[in-house]
Design an enzyme around this catalytic site. Structure first.
Site, PDB file in Angstrom:
ATOM      1  N   ASP A 146     -30.589  51.105  54.286  1.00 26.00           N
ATOM      2  CA  ASP A 146     -29.493  51.242  55.255  1.00 26.00           C
ATOM      3  C   ASP A 146     -29.995  51.319  56.689  1.00 26.00           C
ATOM      4  OD1 ASP A 146     -30.526  53.758  55.535  1.00 26.00           O
ATOM      5  OD2 ASP A 146     -28.822  54.808  54.652  1.00 26.00           O
TER       6      ASP A 146
ATOM      7  N   CYS B 148     -45.396  20.765  78.894  1.00 26.53           N
ATOM      8  CA  CYS B 148     -44.864  21.539  80.026  1.00 26.53           C
ATOM      9  C   CYS B 148     -44.744  23.012  79.639  1.00 26.53           C
ATOM     10  CB  CYS B 148     -43.493  21.012  80.443  1.00 26.53           C
ATOM     11  SG  CYS B 148     -43.452  19.286  80.945  1.00 26.53           S
TER      12      CYS B 148
ATOM     13  N   ASP C 167     -34.289  54.974  55.687  1.00 23.77           N
ATOM     14  CA  ASP C 167     -35.319  54.089  55.156  1.00 23.77           C
ATOM     15  C   ASP C 167     -36.156  53.431  56.250  1.00 23.77           C
ATOM     16  OD1 ASP C 167     -34.365  54.447  52.462  1.00 23.77           O
ATOM     17  OD2 ASP C 167     -32.675  53.202  53.032  1.00 23.77           O
TER      18      ASP C 167
ATOM     19  N   CYS D  79     -41.471  18.079  78.117  1.00 24.64           N
ATOM     20  CA  CYS D  79     -42.092  17.984  76.791  1.00 24.64           C
ATOM     21  C   CYS D  79     -42.813  19.290  76.479  1.00 24.64           C
ATOM     22  CB  CYS D  79     -43.065  16.806  76.709  1.00 24.64           C
ATOM     23  SG  CYS D  79     -44.530  16.995  77.763  1.00 24.64           S
TER      24      CYS D  79
ATOM     25  N   ASP E  42     -33.323  50.362  48.139  1.00 26.11           N
ATOM     26  CA  ASP E  42     -32.876  51.746  48.190  1.00 26.11           C
ATOM     27  C   ASP E  42     -31.586  51.804  47.366  1.00 26.11           C
ATOM     28  OD1 ASP E  42     -32.487  54.463  49.154  1.00 26.11           O
ATOM     29  OD2 ASP E  42     -30.900  53.612  50.402  1.00 26.11           O
TER      30      ASP E  42
END
Length: 752
Positions: free
Chosen positions: A645, A18, A649, A15, A429
């Site tokens: 790209d 844990c 950038d 669960c 861009d």
């Protein structure tokens, strides 16, 4: 301090508590900077300093906590382990169900309204019930005891503690009654069926949970199945077939028609068309010739190809995509902190509530009726298991990010999947994003063709006689050292006209302005008017007029000077992507503010922006200034996504709240951005917002229902309105329902 990243497979978790316990334990180790344990993925990801702690120390800590850690195993081993876990759970369930059925039948004796149903005397015998219940309690249910012991040993509590406490209380009380009554039938005081049916239902719930969790990682499996298995390579002067794992970088590989391309590479010989739809989503095959790139696991359609391997193993594009999807599915979204905080204190609180419930019923609500008080306390313990809470977030993240990957949208982490739907401003861009990024040369003018009168007479005789081809030869020779798309367009134009290129020396790229180089000992300057001004090059008004005319048509114009004198101009045009206008309109409909950034002048930028429906244009923005524009928008209160790209950038992508890179930009784009659009289709941006929104809604639904089960179930159980076996069924159903709700994300339909 140099940190490394490590991913481990964790087994034995039952669960969310844990996962929290392992995460806290690992975080306390010396040298561990960050740890993240994912219950749904059964994995742990650590950032640690290898000089302070080794793998053995990490594994030992996990073992001390009661679990097993190991280096990530292969996909085949993962599949085998998952199948073995399913088989084990199925066997345990079948045995438990077989032994529980007579006990469940005996439960009819507890219900006065069903007293007309025939019950064999043997079934009502306490020692017979003891014989059936004991193997369920201690053989089938042994993992619960083992887990509870390890949890308590580490001063913690989890689902195992609740199940062990609840079932043990029912079993040992029944055993006490059996011994006290010397085996005389007293079925009204026996609860063997309670503990047995609870264990059976919990195991059934875990079986459903494991099966459903396997489906949430279907996206990974669908990506993995694309991978090629073998490669035909050229070694020791002969062709041999080898497993793909043995392919070496720079190895020569042959691919026949209809075969999968084993790894990424560059075509050396041959012509063919390649089906790249598994990466790009485009159904049309892509033509390949010598010099073109090949992507591993795509399909060679109709020609023989000889190519050189450039990226192998985990460096191939498909391997990187799989890695990103796995990391996204295994990462932890910020919203999961809510579940983590709750589950961290949940079990101890439930135990206290169960004790209070027992005492309240025994001393006040139904004095001296031990069995009633015990039943209600058991019901509280069982219905409160926090499995659903631990599964609420990671299963949705796995399903949502997997579905996005099927459409070509790669989220780098769960936190990005969570935040994307908050974006209210998107910055584009221009080159390679809104446009194809493959500009072509459209116009070339010599100085003599533009300038009239006295100014033209001042040109040197070579410049007066220079032809367009001669001008292009010098420009292309100077630009061949540049990787800019505009430089590529000029060089391609020269090659298409069969114009020979000359030797170049002293090449210098001037970011945002142009280039300078020496060709045949002549200094060539090619770029913007500002670059001309910086070099004291005089430009006639007629040149400026011509430049404005071309820019109004959406073309980028470069001025060229030879030995300090204006020599001509070159116009380049980059076509707008066919889906750019539709993508921008989709974003506007969502109420998103849309901008365009460009290094071009305002006229050219406006011409491109008008074609895609963008009115807010920031032109003449140098690459290093784009991040400042993003910061300005953030200061105005916008949550900003930058689309580029992924190379020029990079600063802006990193500054933005969400960086979105076009997958057509290269593998650098995948590393830089928070989201990568594999197909380069801008319509996927709106889809990214959509899948983020739907995933967050799904997570909130899961958290609501997980909390609702406990918030409503615990008081109902404490009030004596819920039998323990019904509480067990509700607990099992809560976990399964959460996973099934998450699986709905795998059927989400996106627009593109």
């Amino acid at each position: 301090m140099k940190t490394e990243k490590l991913t481990l497979s964790i087994s034995g978790m039952t669960c969310a508590a844990c996962a929290n316990r392992i995460e806290r334990g690992l975080s306390k180790l010396p040298g561990v900077e960050k740890s993240n344990v994912n219950f749904a993925m059964e994995s742990a990801t650590l950032e640690y300093d290898p000089s302070q702690i080794k793998l053995e120390g990490i594994e030992a800590k996990v073992a001390q906590l009661g679990y097993k850690a190991s280096l990530e195993i292969s996909d085949a081993e993962k599949k085998f382990e998952k199948q073995r876990e399913e088989r084990t759970l199925l066997l345990r369930f079948l045995v438990s169900a077989l032994l529980s059925t007579p006990l469940l039948w005996s439960m009819v004796g507890h219900i006065p309204s069903l007293s007309f149903i025939w019950l064999p005397e043997l079934i009502l015998n306490p020692w017979f019930q003891f014989t059936l219940a004991t193997p369920i309690q201690f053989f089938i249910g042994w993992p619960f005891y083992k887990g509870a012991y390890k949890a308590l040993k580490n001063f913690s509590a989890d689902m195992n503690v609740l199940v062990a406490l609840g079932t043990s209380a029912a079993y040992f009380y029944s055993l006490y009654v059996t011994v006290r009554s010397s085996g005389i039938s007293d079925h009204m005081s026996l609860y063997y069926e309670t503990s047995a049916v609870l264990i059976t239902l919990i195991i059934l719930g875990k079986l459903f949970e494991v099966k459903a969790k396997g489906k949430t990682s279907a996206a990974i499996q669908s990506l993995i199945k694309f991978q090629a298995k073998n490669a035909l390579v050229y070694r020791n002067n002969k062709e041999i077939m080898i497993p793909i794992e043995e392919v070496q970088e720079a190895e020569i590989i042959f691919v026949k028609p209809g075969e999968k391309i084993p790894v990424d590479g560059i075509v050396l010989e041959g012509h063919s068309s390649v089906d790249e739809s598994m990466i790009s989503g485009e159904s049309m095959p892509v033509s390949k010739k010598p010099g073109d790139e090949l992507i591993g696991s795509t399909i060679n359609k109709n020609g023989f190809l000889k190519y050189e391997a450039t990226r192998i193993g985990q460096n191939t594009l498909l391997a990187q995509i799989i890695k990103i999807v796995e990391e996204a599915q295994g990462s932890k979204a910020p919203i999961q902190r809510i579940a983590d905080r709750i589950s961290g204190i949940f079990v101890p609180v439930v135990v206290i509530i169960a004790i209070v419930t027992f005492l309240s019923w025994y001393f006040w609500f139904d004095p001296q009726h031990f069995s009633t008080a015990l039943e209600n306390a058991i019901a509280v313990l069982v219905i409160a298991c926090p499995c659903a809470l631990g599964l609420a977030t990671p299963t949705s993240i796995m399903a949502g990010s997997g579905r996005a990957a099927e459409y070509g949208i790669l989220f780098k982490g769960a936190e990005h999947l969570e935040r994307t739907h908050l974006v209210d401003c998107i910055v584009f861009d221009k080159t390679g994003t809104l446009t194809e990024g493959k500009p072509v040369l459209t116009d070339i003018y010599t100085a003599n063709a533009i300038i009239d009168g006295a100014f033209a007479k001042n040109l040197s005789e070579p410049l007066q006689k220079m032809s367009e081809d001669e001008l292009l030869s010098l420009a292309a020779s100077a630009e061949k050292g540049s990787e800019h798309p505009i430089a590529e367009a000029i060089v391609n134009a020269a090659q298409n006209r069969s114009i020979p290129l000359k030797g170049v020396q002293d090449f210098q790229a001037i970011s945002g302005y142009g280039i300078q180089a020496k060709v045949n000992n002549n200094t060539i300057i090619l770029g913007t008017p500002k670059l001309m001004t910086q070099n004291a090059i005089i430009i006639d008004e007629s040149v400026i007029d011509k430049k404005k005319q071309l820019e109004a048509e959406g073309k980028t114009v470069l001025l060229m000077a030879i030995e300090g004198t204006f020599a001509g101009l070159i116009a380049i045009a980059d076509t707008v992507k066919s889906n750019s206008f539709e993508a921008v309109e989709n974003l506007k409909k969502l109420g998103i503010k849309v901008l365009m950034l460009s290094g071009d002048n305002q006229t050219t930028a406006n011409a491109i922006a008008s074609q895609v429906g963008i009115t807010d244009v920031r032109a003449e923005v140098l690459p290093d200034k784009k991040s400042q524009e993003v910061k300005q928008l953030q200061s105005e209160g916008y949550t900003v996504a930058m689309v580029g790209d992924g190379i020029n950038d990079a600063p802006a992508l990193a500054t933005a709240d969400i960086g979105i890179a076009m997958g057509t930009g290269s593998d650098i784009a995948i590393e830089t951005a928070d989201i990568t659009l594999l197909r380069g289709d801008l319509r996927l941006i709106a889809d990214s917002l959509n899948i983020s929104k739907k995933t967050m809604r799904n997570i909130k639904q899961n958290l609501f229902w997980a909390l609702a089960y406990n918030s409503l179930g615990i008081p109902i159980a404490a009030a004596g309105l819920l039998a323990p076996w019904l509480a067990g069924a509700a607990m099992a159903f809560s976990s399964v329902s959460v996973v099934l709700n998450a699986l709905r994300l795998q059927r989400v339909k996106l627009e593109s």
